[in-house]
Design an enzyme around this catalytic site. Structure first.
Site, PDB file in Angstrom:
ATOM      1  N   ASP A   1      24.854  18.580  71.918  1.00  0.00           N
ATOM      2  CA  ASP A   1      25.317  17.230  71.943  1.00  0.00           C
ATOM      3  C   ASP A   1      25.032  16.327  73.440  1.00  0.00           C
ATOM      4  O   ASP A   1      26.087  16.140  74.017  1.00  0.00           O
ATOM      5  CB  ASP A   1      26.885  16.718  71.827  1.00  0.00           C
ATOM      6  CG  ASP A   1      27.720  15.881  72.451  1.00  0.00           C
ATOM      7  OD1 ASP A   1      26.601  14.687  71.605  1.00  0.00           O
ATOM      8  OD2 ASP A   1      28.334  15.293  72.179  1.00  0.00           O
TER       9      ASP A   1
ATOM     10  N   HIS B   1      25.540   6.055  74.452  1.00  0.00           N
ATOM     11  CA  HIS B   1      26.560   4.733  73.859  1.00  0.00           C
ATOM     12  C   HIS B   1      26.140   3.228  74.521  1.00  0.00           C
ATOM     13  O   HIS B   1      27.095   2.055  74.263  1.00  0.00           O
ATOM     14  CB  HIS B   1      27.873   4.433  74.694  1.00  0.00           C
ATOM     15  CG  HIS B   1      29.159   6.005  74.762  1.00  0.00           C
ATOM     16  ND1 HIS B   1      29.661   6.367  75.236  1.00  0.00           N
ATOM     17  CD2 HIS B   1      28.331   7.346  74.183  1.00  0.00           C
ATOM     18  CE1 HIS B   1      30.368   8.181  74.976  1.00  0.00           C
ATOM     19  NE2 HIS B   1      29.304   8.424  73.995  1.00  0.00           N
TER      20      HIS B   1
ATOM     21  N   GLU C   1      34.484  13.136  68.002  1.00  0.00           N
ATOM     22  CA  GLU C   1      34.318  13.692  69.541  1.00  0.00           C
ATOM     23  C   GLU C   1      34.125  12.796  70.543  1.00  0.00           C
ATOM     24  O   GLU C   1      34.877  12.733  71.351  1.00  0.00           O
ATOM     25  CB  GLU C   1      31.956  14.219  69.542  1.00  0.00           C
ATOM     26  CG  GLU C   1      32.476  15.261  70.641  1.00  0.00           C
ATOM     27  CD  GLU C   1      31.947  14.140  71.573  1.00  0.00           C
ATOM     28  OE1 GLU C   1      32.066  14.226  72.883  1.00  0.00           O
ATOM     29  OE2 GLU C   1      31.311  12.796  72.134  1.00  0.00           O
ATOM     30  N   GLU C   2      33.735  11.066  70.515  1.00  0.00           N
ATOM     31  CA  GLU C   2      33.354  10.462  70.990  1.00  0.00           C
ATOM     32  C   GLU C   2      35.068   9.573  71.377  1.00  0.00           C
ATOM     33  O   GLU C   2      35.361   9.538  72.626  1.00  0.00           O
ATOM     34  CB  GLU C   2      33.106   9.015  70.367  1.00  0.00           C
ATOM     35  CG  GLU C   2      31.322   9.249  70.124  1.00  0.00           C
ATOM     36  CD  GLU C   2      30.582   9.575  71.140  1.00  0.00           C
ATOM     37  OE1 GLU C   2      31.072   9.578  72.128  1.00  0.00           O
ATOM     38  OE2 GLU C   2      29.413  10.038  71.326  1.00  0.00           O
TER      39      GLU C   2
HETATM   40 ZN   LIG Z   1      28.074  13.111  71.974  1.00  0.00          ZN
END
Ligand SMILES: [Zn+2]
Length: 458
Positions: free
Chosen positions: A354, A424, A325-326
């Protein structure tokens, strides 16, 4: 499902009331099971501490595939299978360096990290004077003449006035996503951005940047929010400072990876598929506890809970650990691509978690008006477990491609106040997740998946 003794009365008014009562009993059992025997936090511990950061293409991402495959089998899923997909393989390399260089020969180091998917600097790094802007309009106004040969510093703060921090993230995202490509168009040789973070601290936050093929790719880094303030302050002094930075990242060839899918087969409508998941990959700087180990372990919890309670779903439930996904969304794309060609199956509903493992507040839904009308009738069932809001609009990056083929979508909406403190960054670790909050999310997700698999989406 197992608790079906009232199905015969469903069409009568009395039946509707009973069904709701029965549903609330089943959901109570789901909650009790997760609150007493839930495994989500332990599984998250393994993902975070034994496996660690799980960037696509890394050895840890491969280990996470193995672990969740084995775990879902152990939990008693009817089948567990892999969906192969090729993923980008970006590597950070040696830790980045950055310094403010003062005219008197002294320097001050800055806490930075390369943006995901970015190109590295030349071996000797980049050294140039810095032009600070707060918007693309400012960049435009300066024009290529003033920007050429310089480093552009996008110092755009996540807007604190948005109560939902995801709105602030969405608003600020453009500078990380497109800043490097747009600055390069004006002749910049490098880009620095203020980290997309809602707090002031010393941890830089990474995340993908999106180059444009026709524009030169220039190195791009994020500064911690504290260091963004320091650099801005130093630039205002109008002394002739320059900045040096060196990054060692690069994009390698794509590698083979997988989505992991665990299935509970539907007893009555096995070809109607209810999907639930999170993404297994994370950024390399973090343990990826909130983003998105939480969503993965909450989703897997549905298998162990339904098995423990002997709940047999009427429609097939697929628990999906999406890959990449990232920095590419290849797993989500692959899942939808396979779904599109599976003509015997109908992908009726998909839920993604998410947005962090924080206290659940609601669900957002992207569905037809008539589907939403039915879904809203379930709202009361969630109130005992902390969910009081159903929002119009909601999904997740991995399930969004399914939406294009008409699947009704939902996203878990947890409290958003702390998510972008850690998102992140190296602070997204197991310790940042509360066991109770994680469990509450899992309970509400399991309840929604129970209802979707019980009643369908017509
Ligand atoms: Zn995510």
């Amino acid at each position: 499902m197992k608790y079906l003794f009232l199905t015969a009365f469903l069409l009568t008014g009395m039946g509707m009331v009973c069904a709701q009562n029965n549903d609330s009993l089943v959901i109570r059992k789901i909650a009790d099971e997760i609150l007493t025997n839930g495994q989500a936090y332990n599984n998250l511990r393994i993902l975070c501490k034994q496996i660690g950061p799980r960037l696509s293409g890394s050895a840890q991402a491969a280990r996470a595939v193995d672990f969740t495959f084995r775990k879902m089998k152990e939990m008693g899923a009817d089948t567990v299978f892999l969906q192969e997909c090729m993923v980008p393989h970006w590597v950070r390399g040696k830790k980045e360096e950055a310094r403010i260089l003062y005219p008197n020969g002294t320097n001050r180091s800055l806490k930075v990290c390369a943006l995901g998917n970015s190109v590295g600097t030349p071996e000797k790094g980049l050294t140039a004077s810095v032009i600070e802007v707060r918007s693309f309009a400012e960049l435009e106004e300066l024009g290529a003449e003033k920007i050429r040969g310089h480093i552009v510093f996008f110092n755009y703060r996540m807007n604190p006035l948005f109560v939902n921090t995801f709105r602030a993230y969405g608003d600020a995202y453009q500078y990380r996503g497109s800043g490097p490509a747009i600055a390069a168009k004006f002749g910049a040789i490098g880009v620095m951005i203020r980290s997309l973070a809602s707090n002031d601290d010393d941890h830089p936050h990474t995340g993908t940047t999106e180059y444009v093929d026709s524009i030169r790719k220039i190195p791009a880094i994020a500064l911690s929010t504290n260091d963004a303030d320091i650099l801005s302050r130093e630039l205002k002094k109008r002394i002739a400072i320059r900045v040096f930075f060196k990054t060692n990242c690069r994009m390698l060839a794509d590698v083979k990876s997988y989505n992991v899918v665990g299935e509970l087969k539907g007893t009555e409508f096995p070809n109607e598929i209810v999907t639930v998941g999170g993404h297994l990959d994370s950024w390399d700087l973090a343990e990826g506890a909130h983003d998105d180990g939480a969503g993965c372990v909450q989703s897997m919890e549905i298998i162990s809970t339904f098995k423990a309670l002997a709940i047999q779903p009427r429609r097939t439930i697929r628990v999906v650990m999406f890959m990449n996904e990232e920095n590419g969304s290849r797993g989500g794309d692959k899942y939808a691509e396979i779904a599109r060609t599976a003509e015997d199956k109908k992908f009726i509903f998909a839920l993604e978690s998410d947005a962090g493992g924080f206290t659940p507040r609601g669900f957002g839904f992207t569905a037809s008006t008539s589907q939403k009308a039915r879904i809203w009738e379930w709202k009361k069932l969630f109130e005992p477990y902390g969910i009081c809001e159903f929002y119009d609009g909601g999904d997740g990056a991995d399930i969004e491609p399914l939406g294009k083929m008409g699947t009704a979508l939902a996203g878990l909406v947890p409290d958003s106040q702390r998510y972008f403190d850690v998102h992140h960054a190296e602070t997204d670790v197991l310790e940042a997740v509360s066991v109770r909050e994680l469990k509450l999310g899992a309970i509400n997700m399991a309840a929604l998946i129970y209802l979707a698999s019980e009643y369908g989406m017509n």
